[in-house]
Write an enzyme that holds these catalytic residues in place. Structure first.
Site, short mmCIF file in Angstrom:
data_model
loop_
_atom_site.label_atom_id
_atom_site.label_comp_id
_atom_site.label_asym_id
_atom_site.label_seq_id
_atom_site.Cartn_x
_atom_site.Cartn_y
_atom_site.Cartn_z
N SER A 29 -99.19 -17.58 -30.26
CA SER A 29 -99.65 -18.92 -30.62
C SER A 29 -100.59 -19.52 -29.58
O SER A 29 -101.70 -19.04 -29.39
CB SER A 29 -98.43 -19.81 -30.85
OG SER A 29 -98.77 -21.04 -31.40
N ASP B 288 -105.12 -23.82 -32.77
CA ASP B 288 -104.64 -23.00 -31.66
C ASP B 288 -104.87 -21.53 -32.00
O ASP B 288 -105.47 -21.20 -33.03
CB ASP B 288 -103.18 -23.29 -31.35
CG ASP B 288 -102.24 -22.91 -32.48
OD1 ASP B 288 -102.70 -22.78 -33.63
OD2 ASP B 288 -101.03 -22.73 -32.23
N ASP C 140 -103.25 -19.06 -33.19
CA ASP C 140 -102.84 -18.44 -34.46
C ASP C 140 -103.02 -19.35 -35.65
O ASP C 140 -102.61 -19.01 -36.77
CB ASP C 140 -101.39 -17.93 -34.37
CG ASP C 140 -100.36 -19.04 -34.37
OD1 ASP C 140 -100.68 -20.14 -33.91
OD2 ASP C 140 -99.23 -18.80 -34.83
N ASP D 254 -101.84 -22.35 -36.63
CA ASP D 254 -100.84 -23.20 -37.29
C ASP D 254 -100.76 -24.60 -36.70
O ASP D 254 -99.95 -25.42 -37.12
CB ASP D 254 -99.46 -22.53 -37.31
CG ASP D 254 -98.90 -22.25 -35.93
OD1 ASP D 254 -99.57 -22.59 -34.93
OD2 ASP D 254 -97.79 -21.69 -35.84
#
Length: 447
Positions: free
Chosen positions: A102, A241, A243, A245
């Site tokens: 992440s 960010d 990834d 999400d």
């Protein structure tokens, strides 16, 4: 029974340090495959990743482990985490796996799982996987070894899904925005979504090299985006960010619009359309200002534990369609059962267009309480309840706030940190209390 490997968001850590090693991830793929293959003739699992250099290694290890357990894999390559949640459900796969840490630096990585419904795995399933990890690894008969293919149109499918989450007649012709992809998995997705809907897009953080993910860009470091919005005289900016999400926005004056304010804007828009169901779900970190702003509309805010999986659990329990975190995880459950930065951005943009108001104007309905967050580095997970001097100080400073604020102390579920959050009406008092608590925790840990 507690879990040994899974935290609040999958398994995460430093690459090369157990359990984020090639041999463990091989075994993890096999163990997960054993669980997902139960009662299934030809089980299939999707694998996606972000742009970290270590993703190549862990992608191969997962695929080998799953194949040894008799599970077919469909490799997606770099894809946002919510895209894997969506595609797992639409492909009717047994599970989806995302290789990502992440918002963490490139030298960290992790493994996240989604079930066939596109939701994070339950604690029960995670425990079953951990039980299998402790068993000797075997390989199914050669005739049952899993096959692996690479899905070539995954990006296009997800782009079309994102566009479908707003009204079909909506277009953003005349809108100029800056999109910061954090050199992460939205780099080849997000700009296309907004361009295809008519916006003029200035792109930054879209040149991943395996090492620069989240480096001075993205949702956790929006200063570069704020500067670019002002330089390009854009209407607003979007920061994702690594990834994809999380979403943090920047208004046309360069001011940050965080997850609480995004939640407020979407909630107010949904309410005006008669499309807000149930309470809005936040977390223990959600600003008091959001709670008070929603209460003026007669809308309740409920607080879950920190972590988007816990937000989703509470959303399901209360049949809520909107929830999220201050950090920018926004879940529009009537669109997708996972936090999705691109989808959340589209909902805000649709609210801007339908109201004729700027992002700055839409956020003004919510007055944020001063809030200070201080991170204290640790070497291991800490039980703060067992540190008597810290608990005594917590009681003392809560009395100083006089019932007009909050104090939250918690160990991070994703990083070796203790997070100190203080909120109240006086910004200077809030900062002083947060620093006192952080110093007390640091001193206690060093003794």
């Amino acid at each position: 029974m507690s879990r040994s490997y899974f935290g609040t968001d999958g398994i995460r850590g430093r690459v090369g340090t157990y359990p984020i090693t090639a041999d463990f991830v091989l075994k993890l793929g096999w163990a997960a495959g054993r669980v997902f293959a139960r009662d299934q003739k030809e089980p299939t699992v999707l694998i996606g990743k972000d742009t970290r250099i270590s993703g190549y290694m862990f992608e191969s290890a997962l695929e080998a482990g799953l194949s040894a357990a008799g599970v077919n894999t469909q490799m997606m390559g770099p894809m946002p985490t919510p895209a894997i949640a969506y595609l797992t459900r639409t492909f009717r796969a047994e599970a989806g796996i995302v290789i990502s840490a992440s918002h963490n630096p490139y030298y960290d990585n992790g493994i996240k799982f989604f079930g066939p419904d596109g939701l994070k795995l339950s604690d029960e399933i995670e425990r079953l996987i951990e039980t299998e990890i402790d068993e000797p690894m075997t390989t199914v008969d050669s005739a049952r070894i899993g096959k692996a293919i690479r899905l070539k149109d995954a990006v296009g499918r997800y782009i079309e899904f994102c566009k479908s989450t707003i009204h079909s007649r909506t277009d953003f012709d005349g809108v100029k925005l800056v999109v910061d992809c954090a050199h992460g998995s939205t780099y080849h997705v997000a700009p296309h979504v907004f361009q295809e809907l008519g916006a003029t897009v200035v792109t930054m953080g879209a040149s991943p090299d395996g090492f620069n993910i989240n480096e001075n860009v993205g949702a956790t470091k929006p200063a570069a985006l704020a500067k670019m919005v002002l330089e390009k005289q854009a209407d607003f900016g979007l920061a994702f960010d690594g990834d994809g999400d999380r979403l943090i926005m920047i208004d046309h004056e360069g001011h940050i619009v965080d997850g609480d304010e995004v939640l407020y804007i979407i909630a107010a828009s949904r309410l005006a359309q008669g499309a807000l169901n149930g309470p809005v779900i936040g977390t223990l970190m959600t600003n008091l200002g959001l709670e008070h702003a929603l209460s003026r509309f007669g809308v309740e805010l409920k607080r879950a534990a920190v972590g988007d999986r816990y937000v989703m659990e509470m959303m399901l329990a209360h049949d809520s369609t909107l929830g999220g975190e201050s950090s920018g995880h926004i879940i529009c459950r009537d669109r997708l059962a996972a936090g999705d930065g691109i989808v959340a951005a589209l909902q805000v943009m649709e609210a801007m267009q339908s109201s004729g108001k700027s992002l700055k104007e839409l956020r003004q309905g919510m007055d944020k309480y001063p809030q200070c967050l201080v991170n204290v580095k640790t070497t291991e997970r800490v039980n703060l309840d067992e540190i008597a001097c810290v608990q005594r100080l917590k009681v003392q400073v809560e009395a100083e706030l006089g019932g007009q604020g909050r104090v939250l102390l918690r160990s991070s579920g994703t990083e070796p940190l203790v997070r100190v959050m203080v909120e109240g009406g006086d910004g200077e008092q809030v900062r002083n209390i947060a620093n006192r608590l952080a110093d007390a925790i640091s001193e206690a840990l060093n003794q």
